[in-house]
Design an enzyme around this catalytic site. Structure first.
Site, PDB file in Angstrom:
ATOM      1  N   GLY A   4       4.343  -5.719  -8.573  1.00  0.00           N
ATOM      2  CA  GLY A   4       3.853  -4.552  -7.969  1.00  0.00           C
ATOM      3  C   GLY A   4       5.005  -4.007  -7.354  1.00  0.00           C
ATOM      4  O   GLY A   4       5.881  -3.323  -7.861  1.00  0.00           O
ATOM      5  N   GLY A   5       4.847  -3.813  -6.030  1.00  0.00           N
ATOM      6  CA  GLY A   5       5.898  -3.046  -5.244  1.00  0.00           C
ATOM      7  C   GLY A   5       6.041  -1.657  -5.543  1.00  0.00           C
ATOM      8  O   GLY A   5       6.972  -0.920  -5.916  1.00  0.00           O
ATOM      9  N   HIS A   6       4.627  -1.087  -5.700  1.00  0.00           N
ATOM     10  CA  HIS A   6       4.661   0.642  -6.206  1.00  0.00           C
ATOM     11  C   HIS A   6       3.188   1.105  -5.573  1.00  0.00           C
ATOM     12  O   HIS A   6       2.421   0.154  -5.239  1.00  0.00           O
ATOM     13  CB  HIS A   6       4.843   0.612  -7.470  1.00  0.00           C
ATOM     14  CG  HIS A   6       3.913   0.231  -8.478  1.00  0.00           C
ATOM     15  ND1 HIS A   6       3.906  -1.104  -8.835  1.00  0.00           N
ATOM     16  CD2 HIS A   6       2.629   0.637  -8.888  1.00  0.00           C
ATOM     17  CE1 HIS A   6       2.950  -1.332  -9.782  1.00  0.00           C
ATOM     18  NE2 HIS A   6       2.148  -0.254  -9.600  1.00  0.00           N
ATOM     19  N   ALA A   7       3.174   2.233  -5.558  1.00  0.00           N
ATOM     20  CA  ALA A   7       1.952   2.832  -5.718  1.00  0.00           C
ATOM     21  C   ALA A   7       1.883   4.062  -6.855  1.00  0.00           C
ATOM     22  O   ALA A   7       2.568   4.179  -7.667  1.00  0.00           O
ATOM     23  CB  ALA A   7       1.745   3.862  -4.188  1.00  0.00           C
ATOM     24  N   ILE A  39       0.800  -1.597  -3.234  1.00  0.00           N
ATOM     25  CA  ILE A  39       0.511  -3.029  -3.711  1.00  0.00           C
ATOM     26  C   ILE A  39       1.723  -3.966  -3.903  1.00  0.00           C
ATOM     27  O   ILE A  39       2.522  -3.592  -4.340  1.00  0.00           O
ATOM     28  CB  ILE A  39      -0.468  -2.912  -4.913  1.00  0.00           C
ATOM     29  CG1 ILE A  39       0.126  -2.723  -6.020  1.00  0.00           C
ATOM     30  CG2 ILE A  39      -1.826  -2.420  -4.519  1.00  0.00           C
ATOM     31  CD1 ILE A  39      -0.613  -2.769  -7.443  1.00  0.00           C
TER      32      ILE A  39
END
Length: 133
Positions: free
Chosen positions: A50-53, A98
């Site tokens: 993740g580490g993104h939107a 997330i």
């Protein structure tokens, strides 16, 4: 359009002598029409995904095997979810950052409201925070 905060969704579970089938059966259990399905497995222990939107994409994430911890951050605050059964999915709205931490051997399945589009991803946390304000 205002989207609900991340939340758990229960899937229909049908069990007989041959085993268990888990399904959404139709779109009654999903808040969007599914355009894409992908799954993730083989994540090394201790790695965070993740580490993104997303700008517009809605997702429902479920664990098919193992478990997964999902940290979410959105306009209403932060929440942590532990997915341990394939009979539940986590709804993830647009503009929700997330971090996904799968257990060893986890298999994650994700249903999305859009086709893959790199331009829809927000990969810089600072940009995400600016869009929230």
């Amino acid at each position: 359009m205002k989207y609900p905060a991340p939340h758990l969704i229960s899937f229909l579970q049908l069990t007989d002598a041959t085993g268990t089938l888990v399904t959404t059966q139709d779109e009654n259990n999903l808040p969007f029409e599914v355009k894409r399905v992908f799954w993730v497995y083989g994540t090394p222990v201790g790695k965070v995904r993740g580490g993104h939107a997303h700008r517009t994409t809605q997702e429902v994430l479920t664990v098919v095997n193992g478990s997964v911890r999902v940290e979410t951050q959105h306009a209403e605050g932060q929440q942590v979810f532990e997915l341990t059964t394939p009979t539940q999915g986590l709804y993830i709205p647009p503009l929700c950052w997330i971090k996904v931490q799968p257990s060893e051997g986890a298999v994650i399945c994700c249903l999305t409201s859009t086709l893959y589009d790199e331009a829809d991803y927000i990969r810089q946390y600072e940009e995400f925070l600016q869009l929230l304000n």
